[in-house]
Scaffold this active site. Sequence first.
Site, PDB file in Angstrom:
ATOM      1  N   GLU A  63       4.245   6.748 -13.055  1.00  0.00           N
ATOM      2  CA  GLU A  63       4.247   6.107 -11.719  1.00  0.00           C
ATOM      3  C   GLU A  63       5.397   5.306 -11.144  1.00  0.00           C
ATOM      4  O   GLU A  63       5.806   5.457 -10.263  1.00  0.00           O
ATOM      5  CB  GLU A  63       2.962   5.129 -11.575  1.00  0.00           C
ATOM      6  CG  GLU A  63       1.737   5.862 -11.393  1.00  0.00           C
ATOM      7  CD  GLU A  63       0.686   4.828 -11.496  1.00  0.00           C
ATOM      8  OE1 GLU A  63       0.519   4.136 -12.153  1.00  0.00           O
ATOM      9  OE2 GLU A  63       0.194   4.648 -10.200  1.00  0.00           O
ATOM     10  N   GLU A  93      -3.302   6.304 -20.122  1.00  0.00           N
ATOM     11  CA  GLU A  93      -3.065   5.153 -19.215  1.00  0.00           C
ATOM     12  C   GLU A  93      -1.414   4.566 -19.277  1.00  0.00           C
ATOM     13  O   GLU A  93      -1.053   4.578 -18.265  1.00  0.00           O
ATOM     14  CB  GLU A  93      -4.016   4.087 -19.007  1.00  0.00           C
ATOM     15  CG  GLU A  93      -3.807   2.756 -18.474  1.00  0.00           C
ATOM     16  CD  GLU A  93      -3.694   3.338 -16.928  1.00  0.00           C
ATOM     17  OE1 GLU A  93      -4.072   4.208 -16.274  1.00  0.00           O
ATOM     18  OE2 GLU A  93      -3.205   2.443 -15.956  1.00  0.00           O
ATOM     19  N   ARG A 125       0.750  -1.162  -0.135  1.00  0.00           N
ATOM     20  CA  ARG A 125      -0.086  -0.045  -0.024  1.00  0.00           C
ATOM     21  C   ARG A 125       0.600   1.416   0.061  1.00  0.00           C
ATOM     22  O   ARG A 125       0.347   2.539  -0.280  1.00  0.00           O
ATOM     23  CB  ARG A 125      -0.904  -0.132   1.190  1.00  0.00           C
ATOM     24  CG  ARG A 125      -2.195  -1.199   1.291  1.00  0.00           C
ATOM     25  CD  ARG A 125      -2.461  -1.236   2.449  1.00  0.00           C
ATOM     26  NE  ARG A 125      -3.430  -0.291   2.831  1.00  0.00           N
ATOM     27  CZ  ARG A 125      -4.774  -0.158   2.658  1.00  0.00           C
ATOM     28  NH1 ARG A 125      -5.408  -1.292   2.320  1.00  0.00           N
ATOM     29  NH2 ARG A 125      -5.334   0.838   3.015  1.00  0.00           N
TER      30      ARG A 125
END
Length: 615
Positions: free
Chosen positions: A494, A487, A27
């Site tokens: 990212e 995307e 996470r």
Amino acid sequence: MCGIVGYIGDRDVVEVLLSGLGNLEYRGYDSAGVALNDENQIKIFKSLGKLKVLRENLEAHKSELKAPKSGIGHTRWATHGTPTTNNAHPHTCNCGSLALVHNGIVENYKELKEELIQKGCIFKSQTDTEVVAHLVAHEFAKTHKLEDALRNATKKLTGAYALCVMHKDEPDKIVGVRKNAPMIIGLGDGENFISSDVPAIIEYTKKTIYIDDDEIAVITKNSVKIYDKDGREIQKKVEMLPWEPVALSKLGYKHFMLKEIYEQSDVVRNVINGKIFDINEPVRLPEVNLTQENLKTLSRVKIIACGTSLHAAMVGKYIIEDFTGIPVDIEASSEYIYRKSNTDASTLVIGVSQSGETTDTITAIKQAKSTGSHILIITNRPDSNMARLADSLLSVNAGIEVSVAATKSYTAQLVSFYLLALHLAEIKGSMEKSKIESIKHDLIILPSKIEALLSDTKTIKDCAKKYSGYKNFIYIARGINLATAYEGALKLKEISYINATGYPAGELKHGPIAMLDETMPVLAVLMPGSIVYEKIFSNCEEAKARNAKLIALTSEDTPAIRSLFDDVLIVPKVHEFLSPILTCIPLQLLAYYIAEFLGKDVDQPRNLAKSVTVE
Ligand code: M6R
């Protein structure tokens, strides 16, 4: 975004906490800590950085531990105060009698802190959480009952929280509460668990209780009691978790992201399983809880989501509008919540979220629900808070996604949108039967095309190596694959931290073309089918004239493509309408291999978290 785990029982408490935190590691976090109740003394260990630092810290202090019988642990993703050991959780009060961990944000912490300082509290951190630790300690001094102290303390809080607390004077219990942040209880035999998410407990038990807002959970070794906000005991349903512990294994892959990319053929099969039986039969979507009449007369759809889920929403808009003629708006949840809402009872509002816990989307959905809209949630977590708000719930069945960068959950969301759009088209009679049948046919055979694509990734790897030194990229596309460009660029940003921008190819000449030269590669998604193919081709000629390196992502291996483009990534031929499900995969792999070459932490990119539970 933070992770919580608590354990009480006869196992090695430190091991249970560390393994639970390890399973929440995906996470994203910056520091971690545990508090142990060791022969009626609270002992706290905290470390900055990865979990292995905390493990080493605990190892070094092993001799100080006698026989801890319970403990709570936390992984922190900084919101208030920089990542430091002091700011890491658990937090405590002046005398160190209690330990508390927290997910969420206490909005009124400044006022509370002022009051507590007046009362003599000494603060060691810059966090909002420490305020709660002091508050609970004050309340405990009045009642000597931890659940009452926590209940009374939370009455003073505004914001979102999942809190777990232990006190040295009540060594046999851990108490938890939540508001707008997830919390579950894991039930064992002579042991119990509490956590912010399933992966922390799945190794030990599948029996679980979901805690709702304002409920207080008191767990001991042999009991679990849940109380409502007024302190009345309530009975909760015990549910069985639908996951297997193996979902948390890399199964030989170097990273979870790669494993999850390779799972996508099975994911597509799973999503259509039980929904499409034959191309001549209607799509079965009983999850959509609206009457045929409602669906036939549906006049408006609004889709709300963030990040990758927003890109899935873009494809959703494209196909629902094309297949049914119903106007569809999409909006980033964080934008929707701060403007006058224009949804109403005649709007179908679709919330899309991999995690089902994204605060922006949950808030937006609550607002839309209050306007009377029917809420359809598309999520990979049917056990999530967002799923609980659904009037209709489409669970995408991608399995637990561990890598922070969403891959298989995106494909699963896309396929769910195709099923929904086909279902609506069939009910409305808005699309020719032959077109519906050909899309269904191609959906059924799509998994084998994904397998073919994934069976040879050498060209993608070579391309990744060749381009890994570039600092900027533009990804362009038009039509249904515009979302693919967005995307693909997001994936690269990212996990490799390279600046990549997704852009409509036709917009290039209205500004970004000024940036083009040999240092700025242009990746174009050009899938044959409609007129936009030719148009993108021309847009690429314009880029080439500015010396940009060109990469094509296409199913057309032609001399014209080979002569214009420097590099060509080929995908199997596919119906243009379905192509976004295929074209996203080479871009996931390109991002993955570039990040790999650059030595980045692929599964846990810096500053990011798997579920974003703050605004
Ligand atoms: O869980 P959600 O789909 O609601 O999350 C939304 C975004 O935070 C998420 O898609 C994010 O963009 C991913 N890290 C993308 O890889």
